[in-house]
Design an enzyme around this catalytic site. Structure first.
Site, PDB file in Angstrom:
ATOM      1  N   GLY A 263       7.860   3.320   2.236  1.00 26.34           N
ATOM      2  CA  GLY A 263       9.533   5.064   2.223  1.00 26.34           C
ATOM      3  C   GLY A 263      11.294   4.252   2.826  1.00 26.34           C
ATOM      4  O   GLY A 263      10.958   3.207   2.952  1.00 26.34           O
ATOM      5  N   THR A 264      11.922   4.969   3.265  1.00 22.47           N
ATOM      6  CA  THR A 264      13.243   5.122   4.062  1.00 22.47           C
ATOM      7  C   THR A 264      12.585   3.723   4.425  1.00 22.47           C
ATOM      8  O   THR A 264      13.464   3.038   5.325  1.00 22.47           O
ATOM      9  CB  THR A 264      13.604   5.863   4.032  1.00 22.47           C
ATOM     10  OG1 THR A 264      13.798   7.138   3.122  1.00 22.47           O
ATOM     11  CG2 THR A 264      14.553   6.162   4.833  1.00 22.47           C
ATOM     12  N   PHE A 265      11.756   3.996   5.885  1.00 25.23           N
ATOM     13  CA  PHE A 265      12.177   3.355   7.344  1.00 25.23           C
ATOM     14  C   PHE A 265      11.684   2.217   7.320  1.00 25.23           C
ATOM     15  O   PHE A 265      11.003   1.093   7.719  1.00 25.23           O
ATOM     16  CB  PHE A 265      11.140   4.079   8.014  1.00 25.23           C
ATOM     17  CG  PHE A 265      11.972   5.662   9.019  1.00 25.23           C
ATOM     18  CD1 PHE A 265      13.249   5.154   9.137  1.00 25.23           C
ATOM     19  CD2 PHE A 265      10.950   6.241   9.064  1.00 25.23           C
ATOM     20  CE1 PHE A 265      13.506   6.750   9.571  1.00 25.23           C
ATOM     21  CE2 PHE A 265      11.699   7.552   9.260  1.00 25.23           C
ATOM     22  CZ  PHE A 265      12.684   7.554   9.578  1.00 25.23           C
TER      23      PHE A 265
ATOM     24  N   ASN B 131      -2.420  11.878   5.515  1.00 23.80           N
ATOM     25  CA  ASN B 131      -2.915  10.680   6.367  1.00 23.80           C
ATOM     26  C   ASN B 131      -4.363  10.868   6.880  1.00 23.80           C
ATOM     27  O   ASN B 131      -4.796  10.062   7.889  1.00 23.80           O
ATOM     28  CB  ASN B 131      -2.143  11.391   7.471  1.00 23.80           C
ATOM     29  CG  ASN B 131      -0.826  10.850   8.032  1.00 23.80           C
ATOM     30  OD1 ASN B 131      -0.073  10.654   7.327  1.00 23.80           O
ATOM     31  ND2 ASN B 131       0.032  11.705   9.024  1.00 23.80           N
TER      32      ASN B 131
ATOM     33  N   LEU C 298       0.650  -1.058   0.241  1.00 27.56           N
ATOM     34  CA  LEU C 298       0.278  -0.055   0.019  1.00 27.56           C
ATOM     35  C   LEU C 298       0.613   0.876  -0.335  1.00 27.56           C
ATOM     36  O   LEU C 298       0.335   2.575  -0.511  1.00 27.56           O
ATOM     37  CB  LEU C 298      -0.570  -0.438   1.045  1.00 27.56           C
ATOM     38  CG  LEU C 298      -1.940  -0.782   1.654  1.00 27.56           C
ATOM     39  CD1 LEU C 298      -2.649  -0.792   2.815  1.00 27.56           C
ATOM     40  CD2 LEU C 298      -3.066  -1.198   0.269  1.00 27.56           C
ATOM     41  N   GLY C 299       1.889   1.348   0.604  1.00 23.98           N
ATOM     42  CA  GLY C 299       2.960   1.736   0.547  1.00 23.98           C
ATOM     43  C   GLY C 299       4.991   1.772   0.764  1.00 23.98           C
ATOM     44  O   GLY C 299       4.249   0.583   1.589  1.00 23.98           O
TER      45      GLY C 299
ATOM     46  N   LYS D 246       7.660  -0.005   5.170  1.00 21.09           N
ATOM     47  CA  LYS D 246       6.525  -0.600   4.384  1.00 21.09           C
ATOM     48  C   LYS D 246       5.232  -1.271   5.112  1.00 21.09           C
ATOM     49  O   LYS D 246       5.042  -0.758   6.213  1.00 21.09           O
ATOM     50  CB  LYS D 246       6.591  -1.489   3.474  1.00 21.09           C
ATOM     51  CG  LYS D 246       7.229  -2.525   4.297  1.00 21.09           C
ATOM     52  CD  LYS D 246       7.672  -4.461   2.557  1.00 21.09           C
ATOM     53  CE  LYS D 246       9.097  -3.482   2.462  1.00 21.09           C
ATOM     54  NZ  LYS D 246       8.977  -4.520   1.285  1.00 21.09           N
TER      55      LYS D 246
ATOM     56  N   ASP E  13      -2.387   6.602  10.901  1.00 21.57           N
ATOM     57  CA  ASP E  13      -0.841   6.869  11.222  1.00 21.57           C
ATOM     58  C   ASP E  13       0.372   6.138  10.409  1.00 21.57           C
ATOM     59  O   ASP E  13       0.940   5.191  10.617  1.00 21.57           O
ATOM     60  CB  ASP E  13      -0.230   6.466  12.742  1.00 21.57           C
ATOM     61  CG  ASP E  13       1.340   7.518  13.029  1.00 21.57           C
ATOM     62  OD1 ASP E  13       1.229   8.509  12.558  1.00 21.57           O
ATOM     63  OD2 ASP E  13       1.574   6.210  14.223  1.00 21.57           O
TER      64      ASP E  13
ATOM     65  N   ASP F  14      -0.719  16.303  12.755  1.00 19.14           N
ATOM     66  CA  ASP F  14      -0.069  15.559  12.082  1.00 19.14           C
ATOM     67  C   ASP F  14      -0.838  15.770  10.600  1.00 19.14           C
ATOM     68  O   ASP F  14      -1.102  14.683   9.696  1.00 19.14           O
ATOM     69  CB  ASP F  14       1.276  14.248  12.065  1.00 19.14           C
ATOM     70  CG  ASP F  14       2.439  13.902  10.349  1.00 19.14           C
ATOM     71  OD1 ASP F  14       2.284  15.341   9.972  1.00 19.14           O
ATOM     72  OD2 ASP F  14       3.085  12.891  10.422  1.00 19.14           O
TER      73      ASP F  14
END
Length: 481
Positions: A161-163, A280, A158-159, A165, A293, A275
């Protein structure tokens, strides 16, 4: 009740979170874990002058580095399920050691107190974070069976990123669908520089609100932290707005009302969300808002313990956040103002590709509106996007009530909102729970690659050593249902 005392105090240079300049702050480290920074040295430790920085060192991770300046140290921890850092530097290695020893000592003493004792509401991060005890309580999984990677089928990405998924998963035992956020420990732990790591998960255990995403489980493998969250498959509001360019005022009013309802709930529990942004805000299958989140840092972290590049969405930052001042609930009303401006005007209120110019606009530029916008909508947005948080709509003591009573929301029955009695203006056309048509096919078309689950159930001693950084990182919603 233990009396709170000052353990250490003195001048530190704190690096701005967003505008990366160093600002001198006089910090007090207290026995309850609070770490409070002032512009001037306070005349008395208990003075009522509001601090510029106020967060907690409880359960934080400490690192030292010589970049970007000599004698730098970094405090890192999880804010909900997102990694945050605060960076400081001092004049000498000895001074740095003294501060790190003192912070370590306070963190250790808090850890040893045990549940139910003073200062056990583990908090970390900024002033808004430091009051999130109800939603970030220590999570110890007393569920009958331990949750592992083997308990799920992995369906779609679904998504990413660097940190880590976010993956759509199906729980084998129940057939229920969830979104699993998987964070790589290596980006949370700077392996050779850890003086103290995050030792327990801070999780959204107690959220009970129709427009907030609930956390079902939190667990770990040898190299991952996993958060299993409620899945809303109506897609991001960003996805729908980018397709339609602009929403009608009625549609924006509906979404705005549900966001206000969720923020009122959080603020009543002394939690600042911090945020609010379109990415979000999800829609569930019926078209109601779900604040998530799922945040993954898209821009990455460069090498080195402290080299955190700009991470996040700078267009949504409130002026008081940019100025690195203490900020409270009003920061969420700014975020609401930005997303509602986007919905009704079809663009961001302040935008420039150059971050420095963007920050200048957020701090100085007056808000402009398209001619087509109605007077009530203009009035609402102008109130929410006031630069001074004290003058901002919602910035007063009555908080959400100020926003709810604005004439833009005159037609809204707030009891009906929270009870989901209002008919959503748009119902996602999803055919099943695995229908991901409203997610970016840049991700959903990718194959899922994760370490085979059986790897996680036979850890060798070296792998177990890394697990010790996150003891008792586990949680199951079933223990309180």
């Amino acid at each position: 009740m233990n009396e709170v005392s000052v353990i250490k105090e003195g001048w530190l240079h704190k690096r701005g979170e967003y505008i990366k300049t160093w600002r001198p702050r006089y910090f007090l480290l207290k026995s309850d874990g609070s770490f409070i920074g002032y512009k001037e040295r306070p005349e008395a430790p208990d003075q009522t002058l509001p601090p510029l920085n106020n967060f907690s060192v409880a359960e934080c991770q400490l690192m030292k580095t010589e970049r970007p300046r000599p004698n730098t140290f970094v405090i890192r921890c999880l804010q909900w399920t997102t990694v945050i850092e605060r960076t400081f530097h001092v004049d000498s290695p000895d001074e740095r050691e003294e501060w790190m020893r003192a912070i370590q000592m306070v963190a250790n003493s808090l850890k040893q107190r045990g549940p139910g004792e003073d200062a056990m509401d583990y908090k970390c991060g900024s002033p808004s974070d430091s009051s999130t005890s109800e939603m970030m309580e220590v999570a110890v999984n007393k569920a009958r069976a331990k949750v592992t990677m083997n308990d799920f089928d992995y369906l779609k990405l679904l998504g990413k990123g660097t940190f880590g998924k976010v993956i759509l998963v199906r729980e084998k035992a129940t057939g229920r669908y969830y979104a699993m956020k998987i964070l790589r420990k290596e980006v949370i732990i700077a392996k050779d520089e850890v003086a103290h790591t995050v030792t327990e998960s801070r999780v959204l255990q107690n959220t009970r609100h129709p427009f907030l995403t609930a956390l079902k489980y939190a667990f770990q493998t040898h190299d991952r932290l996993c958060f299993v969250m409620e899945y809303a498959n109506g897609g991001e509001l960003f996805f729908h707005l980018s397709r339609e360019r602009v929403f009608t005022e009625d549609r924006a009013r509906f979404y705005g009302a549900e966001i206000v309802s969720a923020l009122e709930y959080l603020h009543s529990r002394d939690v600042v969300y911090r945020d609010i942004k379109l990415e979000n805000l999800m829609l569930d299958k019926d078209g109601h808002i779900k604040i998530t989140d799922f945040g993954l840092c898209k821009e990455g972290i460069s090498d080195g313990a402290t080299m955190k590049t700009f991470c996040g969405t700078p267009e949504y930052l409130a002026p008081e956040v940019l100025e690195d001042n203490d900020y409270g609930r009003a920061v969420d009303w700014w975020g609401l103002g930005v997303v509602m401006y986007e919905m009704m005007c079809g663009r961001l209120p302040f935008y420039n590709q150059d971050h420095e110019r963007l920050f200048e606009l957020i701090l100085m530029e007056e808000i402009r509106f398209p001619r087509t916008l109605g007077p009530e909508a203009k009035s609402l947005l102008a109130g929410l996007l006031k630069k001074d948080p004290k003058q901002r709509l919602g910035g007063g003591p009555s908080d959400a009530k100020e926003v709810m009573e604005h004439r833009f929301f005159l037609s809204i029955n707030w009891q009906d909102v929270v009870q989901k009695k209002l008919l959503p203006p748009f119902k996602p056309q999803v055919t099943s729970e695995v229908d991901t048509r409203y997610f970016d096919d840049e991700f959903t078309a990718q194959s899922i690659t994760i370490t085979p689950p059986d790897r996680y159930d036979s850890l060798d001693p070296l792998e177990l050593d890394q697990r010790t950084h996150f003891p008792q990182f586990s949680y199951s919603a079933s223990i309180r249902e």
